[in-house]
Design an enzyme around this catalytic site. Structure first.
Site, short mmCIF file in Angstrom:
data_model
loop_
_atom_site.label_atom_id
_atom_site.label_comp_id
_atom_site.label_asym_id
_atom_site.label_seq_id
_atom_site.Cartn_x
_atom_site.Cartn_y
_atom_site.Cartn_z
N GLU A 289 48.01 30.43 -69.20
CA GLU A 289 47.56 31.65 -68.55
C GLU A 289 48.65 32.28 -67.70
O GLU A 289 48.61 33.47 -67.40
CB GLU A 289 46.38 31.35 -67.64
CG GLU A 289 45.17 30.87 -68.39
CD GLU A 289 44.08 30.50 -67.41
OE1 GLU A 289 43.00 31.06 -67.54
OE2 GLU A 289 44.33 29.68 -66.53
N ASP B 56 33.91 27.22 -72.92
CA ASP B 56 33.02 26.22 -73.53
C ASP B 56 31.67 26.30 -72.85
O ASP B 56 31.49 27.00 -71.86
CB ASP B 56 33.64 24.82 -73.36
CG ASP B 56 33.82 24.47 -71.89
OD1 ASP B 56 32.85 24.00 -71.29
OD2 ASP B 56 34.93 24.69 -71.34
N GLY C 217 33.39 26.40 -67.91
CA GLY C 217 32.24 26.14 -68.78
C GLY C 217 31.11 27.08 -68.39
O GLY C 217 30.97 27.45 -67.22
N1 SAH Z 1 42.95 18.33 -70.85
C1 SAH Z 1 43.10 19.49 -70.02
C2 SAH Z 1 42.25 19.28 -68.81
C3 SAH Z 1 41.82 20.55 -68.22
S1 SAH Z 1 40.49 20.32 -67.16
C4 SAH Z 1 44.56 19.68 -69.71
O1 SAH Z 1 45.33 18.78 -69.93
O2 SAH Z 1 44.98 20.76 -69.25
C5 SAH Z 1 39.65 21.81 -67.42
C6 SAH Z 1 40.16 23.02 -66.70
O3 SAH Z 1 39.44 24.15 -67.12
C7 SAH Z 1 39.97 22.94 -65.20
O4 SAH Z 1 41.03 23.62 -64.58
C8 SAH Z 1 38.60 23.61 -64.99
O5 SAH Z 1 38.62 24.47 -63.86
C9 SAH Z 1 38.35 24.44 -66.25
N2 SAH Z 1 37.14 24.13 -67.05
C10 SAH Z 1 36.90 24.64 -68.28
N3 SAH Z 1 35.75 24.16 -68.79
C11 SAH Z 1 35.24 23.31 -67.87
C12 SAH Z 1 34.08 22.47 -67.85
N4 SAH Z 1 33.24 22.42 -68.87
N5 SAH Z 1 33.88 21.69 -66.76
C13 SAH Z 1 34.75 21.73 -65.72
N6 SAH Z 1 35.87 22.49 -65.71
C14 SAH Z 1 36.13 23.28 -66.76
#
Ligand code: SAH
Length: 228
Positions: free
Chosen positions: A12, A196, A78
């Site tokens: 981003e 998601d 999410g």
């Molecule tokens: N495997 C990923 C982990 C990202 S964690 C990586 O290596 O980059 C997910 C990120 O997206 C966090 O910054 C959170 O704010 C957001 N996010 C998106 N979907 C989410 C969900 N279902 N639950 C919690 N955070 C979520």
């Protein structure tokens, strides 16, 4: 205005860094802060890293070391409501830490010594961001909840929703930035593109989404925001 732009993911932030005029990089506390002019606005771009502590530190350093006067957070989240679909944008009007519970000493969700559970975003910044976002996607405005878990099980999102019926989106940083900005008196806004449904398919949908759309959305919205 000196605008701090916090992104959750490298995907981003990439386009914004390329658009910065006279960029200058500063490394501090395991983060890279890039200062410069972004479409005439004095800006500082940084990756928050993941989770509430990481985001709180990033916000505090932006204010205390880089002198930002306003903060905008962009990320993915999410869905927290059946009316909010993947690809929609949620602009926060308030944020809450869904995993904060100091009861029975304080009501569930209340942050001790602030008297607040819900931290309101700045009205003017939020309006400007919502107008910018509406050029890119369908926009919802309302409550975003943050906690130190990736919500990837239907039972998890159902439990959060049961406690916070007005929830629109769930993520891991926004409410931490909100608390820091409240305590420091800094106007802030949070925008999240839905990646998601925070259910059993969340992890797969999330990975696909950030590769395909999230970066373009974040760039477009900040571009339109700065040009307003
Ligand atoms: N495997 C990923 C982990 C990202 S964690 C990586 O290596 O980059 C997910 C990120 O997206 C966090 O910054 C959170 O704010 C957001 N996010 C998106 N979907 C989410 C969900 N279902 N639950 C919690 N955070 C979520």
């Amino acid at each position: 205005m000196r605008l701090g732009i916090i992104s959750a993911l490298a995907e981003e932030q990439h386009g914004l860094i390329e658009a910065l005029q006279s960029p200058y990089k500063h490394i501090h506390g395991m983060r890279e802060y890039t200062t410069g002019k972004l479409w005439e606005i004095d800006a500082v771009c940084v990756l928050s890293r993941i989770g509430k502590v990481a985001a709180a530190m990033t916000a505090a350093i932006l204010v205390e070391k880089f002198g930002v006067t306003h903060i905008v957070f962009t990320g993915v989240a999410g869905s927290g409501d059946k009316t909010v679909n993947v690809g929609d944008i949620v602009v926060a009007e308030a944020l809450v830490q869904h995993d904060f519970d100091a009861s029975p000493l304080f009501p569930k969700f209340e942050i001790p010594l602030t008297g607040l559970s819900y931290f309101a975003t700045d009205v003017a910044l939020t309006e400007r961001l919502a107008i910018a976002a509406a050029k890119t996607a369908r926009v919802h405005r309302g409550l975003i909840a943050s906690g130190d878990q990736f919500i990837g099980k239907l039972a998890q999102i159902q439990a959060i929703k049961a406690g916070l019926p007005e929830l629109l989106a769930v993520e891991m940083e926004g409410a931490a930035v909100a608390q820091v900005c409240f305590e420091l008196g800094i106007p802030f806004a949070v925008i999240r593109t839905i990646s998601d449904n925070a259910n059993d398919d969340a992890a797969v949908d999330f990975m696909h989404f950030i590769k395909t759309v999230a970066s373009r959305y974040a760039f477009e919205v900040i571009h339109n925001f700065c040009k307003q």
